[in-house]
Design a protein around this motif. Structure first.
Motif, mmCIF file in Angstrom:
data_model
loop_
_atom_site.group_PDB
_atom_site.id
_atom_site.type_symbol
_atom_site.label_atom_id
_atom_site.label_comp_id
_atom_site.label_asym_id
_atom_site.label_seq_id
_atom_site.Cartn_x
_atom_site.Cartn_y
_atom_site.Cartn_z
ATOM 1 N N ALA A 1 14.232 14.065 30.809
ATOM 2 C CA ALA A 1 13.600 14.195 29.491
ATOM 3 C C ALA A 1 12.558 13.106 29.270
ATOM 4 C CB ALA A 1 14.664 14.133 28.399
ATOM 5 N N LYS B 1 9.362 21.886 25.349
ATOM 6 C CA LYS B 1 9.801 20.828 26.257
ATOM 7 C C LYS B 1 11.266 20.983 26.637
ATOM 8 C CE LYS B 1 6.024 18.340 26.554
ATOM 9 N NZ LYS B 1 5.324 18.134 27.839
ATOM 10 N N ALA C 1 10.661 11.642 26.018
ATOM 11 C CA ALA C 1 11.763 11.404 25.085
ATOM 12 C C ALA C 1 12.105 9.918 25.050
ATOM 13 C CB ALA C 1 12.988 12.221 25.501
ATOM 14 N N VAL D 1 13.048 17.241 21.189
ATOM 15 C CA VAL D 1 11.855 17.282 22.051
ATOM 16 C C VAL D 1 10.992 18.512 21.818
ATOM 17 C CG1 VAL D 1 12.891 15.871 23.868
ATOM 18 C CG2 VAL D 1 13.222 18.362 23.905
ATOM 19 N N ALA E 1 9.136 14.943 28.960
ATOM 20 C CA ALA E 1 8.893 15.157 27.524
ATOM 21 C C ALA E 1 8.606 13.870 26.766
ATOM 22 C CB ALA E 1 10.103 15.861 26.900
#
Length: 307
Positions: free
Chosen positions: A216, A270, A222, A266, A220
């Motif tokens: 992630a 994503k 994150a 997210v 993304a």
């Protein structure tokens, strides 16, 4: 006859394994993805989580049975059972361990009880505390689909079964009706050991969560504040995938549930990419597991031939 059955099982597993990898790769091919060090790290973590689960299952066997089992042997047997998840249902996973127990001279019922414990600890650890994490993280009610409600409802009898008195009463009744004999109380974990194992089975979930956090973060962007809930979402999705017994390795079910819980952190787009990449890396991890299983099996045969 045994060789024929083994060949058929391996062929079926290979078919579902190849189909799963192909379907996931086709879904990702259109995305602009560059897999870096994080992909390798996540794959290693996915393998490590399965190995830890195997070690914990081996500890359950050692606690219930007088015959010792090494950590290497418990991982080897667990790896071989794990690979059978590509055949729809959990029958192959269970039967593989039962057959191993019979060859070892361990009671078939004892092995079955150990698998019940293992799955109960895994499923309970993947749902109850993880939903609590998501509720606390969002500070509001979490949307739960019908599929997840079914999976959560299945946790209630599992939770009851981990209590020694309840579990012994149920198994004893089944044993008298089907096996025509009583089941020794030594086949059941005491309450303190049950709590200890339940806590220990959270470790593989945490390891998997770290792997998902790496994915992630790389795909993304994150931040640290979303890593824990994303790991919790992946654990819940895995549990629901296991409950979908007629789907090979929970294919599609796990991804859908993950997107449901991960989207608030997210975004849906994503979350879909993370789910697909996690599936591909988990499939590659299974290929690594198959290789390690082969190495451990050859090593075990060499040791037996020398003794």
């Amino acid at each position: 006859m045994r060789a024929t059955i083994a060949t058929v099982i391996i062929g079926v597993v290979a078919y579902f394994f190849a189909r799963s990898l192909s379907a996931n790769w086709d879904s990702l091919r259109e995305e602009d993805l560059s897999l870096g060090w994080w992909a390798l790290a996540a794959t290693v973590l996915f393998v490590l989580a399965v190995a830890i689960s195997g070690l914990l299952w081996g500890r359950i066997i050692r606690r219930l049975d007088d015959q010792p089992i090494t950590g290497t042997e418990s991982i080897r047997v667990h790896f071989s059972s794990w690979l059978l998840k590509y055949v729809p249902g959990q029958v192959g996973f269970v039967l593989n361990k039962v057959v191993w127990g019979q060859r070892r001279g361990t009671s078939r019922l004892l092995v079955l009880i150990s698998v019940v414990y293992e799955n109960a600890f895994l499923l309970l650890g993947s749902t109850v505390p993880m939903l609590a994490i998501l509720v606390v993280a969002r500070g509001e009610a979490v949307e739960i689909t019908g599929t997840v409600w079914v999976a959560l409802a299945a946790m209630v009898p599992l939770a009851l079964m981990t209590h020694p008195a309840v579990f012994h009463r149920v198994v004893a009744l089944l044993g008298r009706r089907t096996l025509k004999r009583d089941v020794p109380r030594e086949y059941f974990l005491p309450f303190g050991a049950t709590l200890g194992f339940q806590t220990a089975f959270l470790i593989p979930r945490i390891v998997n969560g770290v792997g998902v956090a790496l994915i992630a973060g790389a795909l993304a962007g994150a931040g640290p504040d979303s890593w824990v809930p994303l790991g919790a979402a992946y654990a819940i999705a895995g549990a629901v995938g296991i409950m979908a017994v007629f789907v090979p390795s929970g294919l599609g079910v796990r991804e859908a549930v993950f997107v449901l819980f991960a989207a608030p952190y997210v975004g849906t787009g994503k979350a879909i990419i993370i789910a697909l990449v996690a599936r591909v890396l988990a499939t590659i991890a299974d290929a690594v597991i198959a290789g390690v299983y082969g190495i451990l099996t050859l090593s075990s045969k060499k040791r037996k031939s020398l003794t």
